[in-house]
Design a protein around this motif. Structure first.
Motif, PDB file in Angstrom:
ATOM      1  N   GLN A  48       9.819 -10.135  -8.184  1.00  0.00           N
ATOM      2  CA  GLN A  48       9.496  -9.527  -7.468  1.00  0.00           C
ATOM      3  C   GLN A  48      10.599  -9.087  -7.183  1.00  0.00           C
ATOM      4  N   VAL A  49      11.290  -8.086  -6.622  1.00  0.00           N
ATOM      5  CA  VAL A  49      11.494  -7.121  -5.347  1.00  0.00           C
ATOM      6  C   VAL A  49      11.396  -6.554  -4.340  1.00  0.00           C
ATOM      7  N   SER A  50      11.920  -6.841  -3.106  1.00  0.00           N
ATOM      8  CA  SER A  50      11.684  -5.907  -1.635  1.00  0.00           C
ATOM      9  C   SER A  50      12.252  -4.841  -1.806  1.00  0.00           C
ATOM     10  N   ILE A  51      11.432  -3.852  -1.269  1.00  0.00           N
ATOM     11  CA  ILE A  51      11.513  -2.406  -1.057  1.00  0.00           C
ATOM     12  C   ILE A  51      11.318  -1.577   0.606  1.00  0.00           C
ATOM     13  N   THR A  52      12.599  -1.898   0.924  1.00  0.00           N
ATOM     14  CA  THR A  52      12.368  -1.146   2.132  1.00  0.00           C
ATOM     15  C   THR A  52      12.411   0.684   1.979  1.00  0.00           C
ATOM     16  N   PHE A  53      11.709   1.344   2.619  1.00  0.00           N
ATOM     17  CA  PHE A  53      11.499   3.321   2.803  1.00  0.00           C
ATOM     18  C   PHE A  53      10.692   3.519   3.942  1.00  0.00           C
ATOM     19  N   ASP A  54      11.469   5.113   4.451  1.00  0.00           N
ATOM     20  CA  ASP A  54      10.285   5.531   5.824  1.00  0.00           C
ATOM     21  C   ASP A  54       9.748   6.496   4.645  1.00  0.00           C
ATOM     22  N   SER A  55       8.531   5.959   4.258  1.00  0.00           N
ATOM     23  CA  SER A  55       7.259   6.828   4.133  1.00  0.00           C
ATOM     24  C   SER A  55       6.827   7.849   4.808  1.00  0.00           C
ATOM     25  N   GLN A  56       6.964   7.699   6.587  1.00  0.00           N
ATOM     26  CA  GLN A  56       6.458   8.468   7.451  1.00  0.00           C
ATOM     27  C   GLN A  56       7.327   9.651   7.325  1.00  0.00           C
ATOM     28  N   TRP A  85       3.242  -3.307  -5.186  1.00  0.00           N
ATOM     29  CA  TRP A  85       2.796  -3.597  -3.925  1.00  0.00           C
ATOM     30  C   TRP A  85       3.205  -3.162  -2.745  1.00  0.00           C
ATOM     31  N   ILE A  86       2.296  -2.274  -2.135  1.00  0.00           N
ATOM     32  CA  ILE A  86       2.612  -1.756  -0.793  1.00  0.00           C
ATOM     33  C   ILE A  86       1.945  -3.248  -0.027  1.00  0.00           C
ATOM     34  N   GLN A  87       2.886  -3.934   0.997  1.00  0.00           N
ATOM     35  CA  GLN A  87       2.779  -5.119   1.418  1.00  0.00           C
ATOM     36  C   GLN A  87       2.518  -4.638   2.772  1.00  0.00           C
ATOM     37  N   SER A  88       3.224  -3.211   3.753  1.00  0.00           N
ATOM     38  CA  SER A  88       2.701  -3.214   5.121  1.00  0.00           C
ATOM     39  C   SER A  88       2.203  -1.989   5.054  1.00  0.00           C
ATOM     40  N   GLY A  89       1.513  -1.293   4.496  1.00  0.00           N
ATOM     41  CA  GLY A  89       0.136  -0.113   4.738  1.00  0.00           C
ATOM     42  C   GLY A  89       2.013   0.681   4.415  1.00  0.00           C
ATOM     43  N   THR A  95       8.182   0.581   5.846  1.00  0.00           N
ATOM     44  CA  THR A  95       7.290   0.572   4.559  1.00  0.00           C
ATOM     45  C   THR A  95       8.093  -0.675   3.717  1.00  0.00           C
ATOM     46  N   VAL A  96       6.602  -1.275   3.455  1.00  0.00           N
ATOM     47  CA  VAL A  96       8.173  -2.568   2.931  1.00  0.00           C
ATOM     48  C   VAL A  96       6.903  -2.438   1.003  1.00  0.00           C
ATOM     49  N   MET A  97       7.357  -2.121   0.407  1.00  0.00           N
ATOM     50  CA  MET A  97       6.795  -2.583  -1.171  1.00  0.00           C
ATOM     51  C   MET A  97       7.830  -3.575  -1.603  1.00  0.00           C
ATOM     52  N   TRP A  98       6.796  -4.827  -3.200  1.00  0.00           N
ATOM     53  CA  TRP A  98       7.111  -5.156  -3.656  1.00  0.00           C
ATOM     54  C   TRP A  98       7.222  -4.827  -5.150  1.00  0.00           C
ATOM     55  N   VAL A  99       8.086  -5.250  -6.255  1.00  0.00           N
ATOM     56  CA  VAL A  99       7.889  -4.625  -7.788  1.00  0.00           C
ATOM     57  C   VAL A  99       8.438  -5.348  -8.384  1.00  0.00           C
ATOM     58  N   ARG A 100       7.482  -6.106  -9.611  1.00  0.00           N
ATOM     59  CA  ARG A 100       7.428  -6.820 -10.627  1.00  0.00           C
ATOM     60  C   ARG A 100       8.638  -6.503 -11.205  1.00  0.00           C
ATOM     61  N   PRO A 124      -4.646   5.403  -6.341  1.00  0.00           N
ATOM     62  CA  PRO A 124      -3.917   4.316  -5.849  1.00  0.00           C
ATOM     63  C   PRO A 124      -3.148   3.259  -7.048  1.00  0.00           C
ATOM     64  N   VAL A 125      -1.822   2.776  -6.976  1.00  0.00           N
ATOM     65  CA  VAL A 125      -1.857   2.208  -8.443  1.00  0.00           C
ATOM     66  C   VAL A 125      -1.348   0.801  -7.239  1.00  0.00           C
ATOM     67  N   SER A 126      -0.946   0.657  -6.154  1.00  0.00           N
ATOM     68  CA  SER A 126      -0.539  -0.537  -5.582  1.00  0.00           C
ATOM     69  C   SER A 126      -1.333  -1.927  -6.151  1.00  0.00           C
ATOM     70  N   SER A 127      -1.168  -3.093  -6.586  1.00  0.00           N
ATOM     71  CA  SER A 127      -1.269  -4.247  -7.175  1.00  0.00           C
ATOM     72  C   SER A 127      -0.906  -5.618  -6.547  1.00  0.00           C
ATOM     73  N   LEU A 128      -1.650  -5.455  -5.356  1.00  0.00           N
ATOM     74  CA  LEU A 128      -0.969  -7.194  -5.037  1.00  0.00           C
ATOM     75  C   LEU A 128      -0.965  -8.519  -6.401  1.00  0.00           C
ATOM     76  N   ASP A 129      -2.087  -8.682  -6.849  1.00  0.00           N
ATOM     77  CA  ASP A 129      -2.531  -9.457  -8.057  1.00  0.00           C
ATOM     78  C   ASP A 129      -1.317  -8.880  -9.281  1.00  0.00           C
ATOM     79  N   SER A 130      -0.933  -7.839  -9.512  1.00  0.00           N
ATOM     80  CA  SER A 130       0.131  -7.312 -10.092  1.00  0.00           C
ATOM     81  C   SER A 130       1.009  -7.805 -10.309  1.00  0.00           C
ATOM     82  N   VAL A 131       1.918  -7.702  -8.979  1.00  0.00           N
ATOM     83  CA  VAL A 131       2.837  -8.135  -8.808  1.00  0.00           C
ATOM     84  C   VAL A 131       3.320  -9.541  -8.101  1.00  0.00           C
TER      85      VAL A 131
END
Length: 132
Positions: A48-56, A85-89, A95-100, A124-131
């Motif tokens: 799992q890798v964390s990616i932070t980006f400016d979705s706003q 999975w988008i963790q922070s909304g 925006t914090v997103m985790w990628v497997r 949407p395909v963001s899924s905590l269980d999949s990551v």
């Protein structure tokens, strides 16, 4: 099983994105941005890798759906989808997103690809269980 997070450097530039040129796998997506993940450790598998980006900024510029339903992440081949999975909304400047990621070679960089900008019936395909 959750894996302990090791130090990874994630470099990402998502302020503007690039126009998608010729890709048959995600041809309805208007923007693509490469995401470079640098592994400063040994080989990692199914990690799992964390990616932070400016979705706003992307949403306010009309480049991303307000609910993030158009986000897709692929491996460097630009076609193999990866679970995320988008963790922070969504719609935040950090925006914090985790990628497997299936494999990260030791002490090297891996390029992932983030697609967005598809206003056609995307779900949407963001899924905590999949990551995690």
């Amino acid at each position: 099983m959750k894996k302990a997070l090791l130090s990874l450097l994630v470099l990402i530039g998502l302020a503007y994105g690039e126009l998608l040129a010729q890709n048959t796998c995600f041809e309805d997506w208007r923007y693509v941005t490469p995401v470079t993940v640098t592994n400063i450790n040994g080989a990692l598998t199914d990690y799992q890798v964390s990616i932070t980006f400016d979705s706003q900024s992307l949403i306010s510029a009309g480049k991303m759906n307000a609910d993030g339903s158009d986000i897709r992440i692929t491996s460097s081949d630009c076609c193999t989808p990866l679970h995320y999975w988008i963790q922070s909304g969504i719609n935040t400047p950090n925006t914090v997103m985790w990628v497997r990621v299936p494999n990260l070679n030791p002490f090297s960089a891996t390029t992932l690809v983030m697609y967005y900008g598809n206003s056609l019936s995307t779900t949407p395909v963001s899924s905590l269980d999949s990551v995690m």
